[in-house]
Design an enzyme around this catalytic site. Structure first.
Site: not given
Ligand SMILES: C[S@@+](CC[C@H](N)C(=O)[O-])C[C@H]1O[C@@H](n2cnc3c(N)ncnc32)[C@H](O)[C@@H]1O
Length: 427
Positions: A81
């Site tokens: 992000s």
């Molecule tokens: C914006 S990214 C995470 C960014 C991270 N927190 C960072 O270090 O900036 C969003 C993540 O959420 C994960 N995601 C989406 N649905 C999910 C779920 N149901 N359970 C766990 N992770 C999920 C996606 O695979 C993706 O990798």
């Protein structure tokens, strides 16, 4: 764009250190970083380690996420992000040493910030549904010096019960609902920070848990990749004129699309509200106010490739806030005023009672302008599904699968200034 090399990666690189300082200074200047601990965490973590596919300038761009994975259609499914969103959410979470934190969605970088904030006596668990993302986050966290972060492969819909309870849960993927696990795995008084979609509008809300329900403490505007897995939610799309016009309803709406089949064949009714907004003023509260006030609230989307001009919007806009009421459809537009900095809101409507729906919508715009413009924005509470109506606060109740979300509008004067901050430079 140059790749980060062994030489210029790591906290020790002069160039990286310089860009990190610049990013932190920018985020402080914008009011995104407001506390010493968040400042210290963002000064410490070598962010470039988590985005080896981009150069240092991009790694330290305060406003852009780095997409790390796309699906077959080219849509982003994972990213690290943007620093601005990370800083704002870390501030909203109000973290302290010794806390146990669950991060939903793993990029590695934000988990490293969390690890800095909770310190050696705390614990960070980061969960992701995607095996590639989990493998990458584990590898890069170890490389950056955060081997204690526990990265778990699971659908966060069920939380991570084996490490619960948590003092804080930070959700970094767009959520439509609050599943039972997030309530039950949070301690009483704990805080959930999540980009929550209500009536199609996403607000990153910090919510405190007390007496079995969550109440908002602050709100920000950031976009995130959508939640996948059991919690994914597509909403409902009504297509009119062979797909030229789409009406998107995010939550349950029991109208009848057949009533609108020929709605654009009739004459258009226009009502101008007299309510104005600055050309660079945020639309956040007016959007949420209309979403709260109009029972048939929807987003009207025009397919550019098929556009015939039947929905007429200023500039290059291809979507508008709208409302359906029986066989009537209205959407909000703007027009220039004598003051070049201001535009006036108006309503275009179709259907047998177009004038009534247009007047009603215009009146909501006037109320927003009189009472809520520049105000604190709505208060959001989340109760588990099944909570009786009389246990909910006054406001518009939006029923989800697992929760009942209430949007209430305190009058600005009754709310301590600054308790709700809605500001984002791009919306
Ligand atoms: C914006 S990214 C995470 C960014 C991270 N927190 C960072 O270090 O900036 C969003 C993540 O959420 C994960 N995601 C989406 N649905 C999910 C779920 N149901 N359970 C766990 N992770 C999920 C996606 O695979 C993706 O990798």
């Amino acid at each position: 764009m140059t790749d980060v090399t062994e030489q210029d990666s790591g906290a020790g690189s002069d160039r990286a250190a310089h860009l990190r300082e610049r990013m932190v200074a920018e985020l402080i200047g914008n009011g995104d970083i407001v506390s010493g601990p968040v400042e210290a965490a963002m000064r410490t973590v070598a962010r470039e380690v988590f985005v080896p596919e981009v150069g240092l300038e991009d790694a330290y761009n305060a406003y852009d996420a780095v997409v790390t994975k796309r699906d077959g259609n080219g849509n982003a499914v994972s990213s690290v992000s943007a620093p601005q969103a990370q800083a704002a959410m870390l501030e909203q979470a109000d973290l302290g040493p010794g806390m146990r934190v669950l991060e939903v969605g793993s990029g590695g970088c934000n988990a490293a910030y969390l690890a800095e904030l909770v310190g050696p006596t705390g614990a960070v668990v980061s969960v992701d549904i995607d095996e590639d993302v989990v493998e990458r986050a584990r590898r890069l966290l170890a490389k950056a010096g955060y081997p204690r972060v526990d990265v778990v492969l699971a659908d966060a819909e069920l939380g991570v019960p084996e490490h619960a309870p948590y003092d804080r849960i930070l959700v970094t993927a767009g959520a439509w609902d609050v599943p039972p696990a997030w309530f039950s795995q949070l301690v009483e008084g704990g805080v959930l920070v999540a980009p929550l979609r209500v009536r199609g509008l996403t607000r990153t809300v910090s919510l405190a848990l007390a007496d079995g329900h969550l109440s908002s403490r602050s709100t920000r505007l950031f976009g995130f990749v959508p939640m996948r897995g059991t919690g994914a939610h597509d909403g409902m799309l009504w297509e009119l004129r062979d797909g030229e016009i789409g009406l998107r309803f995010d939550d349950v709406f029991d109208g009848d699309p057949a009533l609108l089949k020929d709605v654009f064949d009739g004459e258009r009714t226009d009502v101008w509200s007299g309510a104005t907004i600055g050309r660079t003023e945020l639309l956040a509260t007016v959007q949420m106010w209309l979403a709260t006030a109009l029972p048939g609230f929807c987003t009207v989307v025009v397919d550019k490739a098929r556009a015939t001009g039947v929905v007429s919007l200023p500039g290059n806009r291809t979507s508008a806030l709208g409302a359906v009421d029986g066989a009537n459809l209205a959407y909000v537009t703007t027009r220039a005023t004598d003051d070049e900095d201001l535009v006036e809101f108006g309503v275009h409507a179709y259907g047998p009672q177009a004038l009534r729906l247009a007047e009603e919508t215009a009146e909501h715009l006037r109320t927003w302008s009189r009472v809520h413009r520049g105000g604190p924005g709505p208060r959001i509470t989340v109760h588990p599904a099944g909570t009786a109506d009389d246990e909910l606060p006054d406001g518009r109740v939006v029923d989800k699968t697992h929760s009942r979300v209430t949007i209430s509008w305190p009058i600005a004067a009754n709310v301590a200034p600054g308790r709700e901050a809605l500001h984002h430079p791009t919306e």
